[in-house]
Design a protein around this motif. Structure first.
Motif: not given
Length: 226
Positions: A149-150, A152-154, A156-157, A163, A166-167
């Motif tokens: 999740t971390k 995937c969020t990175q 996306q950034h 975007q 959902d991560a």
């Protein structure tokens, strides 16, 4: 009064906890022995008698720390996880995990076939709520999903992952992708590490919509003219 009773309160507390370190060391010694047996000849050869012979630890002491074979196998994998975490510094590496590091992790996992077979066995046992494998794998999978999740969020950034996704849900899908590929790898001798790497990365691109993001980046280039 005994010598311990005459000690200050803090000293008595330290005395009561005095056996913790040796007990932990004993558990790690047993778990290490189990892991060596698994790596050498598979989890089917793990027995209390063999562990006792190889470590010199009495069978009664082994059973005190690990009351069943399932506890022994789970203990071995927990020990293996801790070693891998230290070797690859996974806790801090995940948010910005590079493709090179991911490739190294994939190849490392695949090179330990007996451990993959053991994990498959434990996943079968984990369907029984009272089995130690159930709690172990629930914790392990939750930690893995958190790591992905971390990442995937990175992504996306960085504009690499779509975007709108959902991560956490994507992370759960990535975990399912890996577990499915591992089962295929164990069944199909034609799958090697290079093929597994390519299959996993292709799956990652689909799950994160990376191909679509790359297409959008291409369209935004000045030389494309769109």
């Amino acid at each position: 009064m005994t010598a311990i009773e005459q000690q200050p309160t803090a000293s008595r507390r330290r005395a009561k906890r005095g056996n913790y370190a040796p007990s932990r060391a004993r558990r790690e010694q047993i778990a290490s022995s189990v892991l060596q047996i698994v790596d050498q000849s598979g989890y089917g050869d793990v027995t209390v008698i063999r562990i006792s012979k190889e470590t010199g630890i009495p069978q009664s002491s082994i059973l005190y720390h690990f009351p069943t074979k399932d506890h022994l196998l789970v203990g071995a994998m927990e020990y293996a996880d801790s070693l891998d975490g230290k070797e690859y510094n996974l806790e801090s590496a995940w948010p910005e995990l590079s493709e090179d590091m991911l490739d190294k992790l994939i190849r490392m996992r695949l090179s330990r076939r007996n451990r993959l077979l053991l994990m498959t066995y434990l996943r079968g046992l984990a369907t029984q709520p009272d089995n130690p494998a159930s709690k172990y794998l629930a914790t392990k999978d939750m930690r893995t999903v958190d790591h992905w999740t971390k990442l995937c969020t990175q992504l996306q950034h960085q504009g690499v992952m779509h975007q709108a996704l959902d991560a956490k849900r994507t992370a759960m899908q990535v975990l399912a992708l890996w577990q499915g590929l591992v089962q295929a790898f164990l069944r199909d001798d034609s799958l090697d590490a290079d093929t597994m790497h390519d299959l996993f990365m292709d799956g990652m691109r689909h799950l994160t919509c990376r191909n679509w993001q790359e297409f959008l980046t291409y369209l935004s280039r000045p030389d494309v003219g769109i």
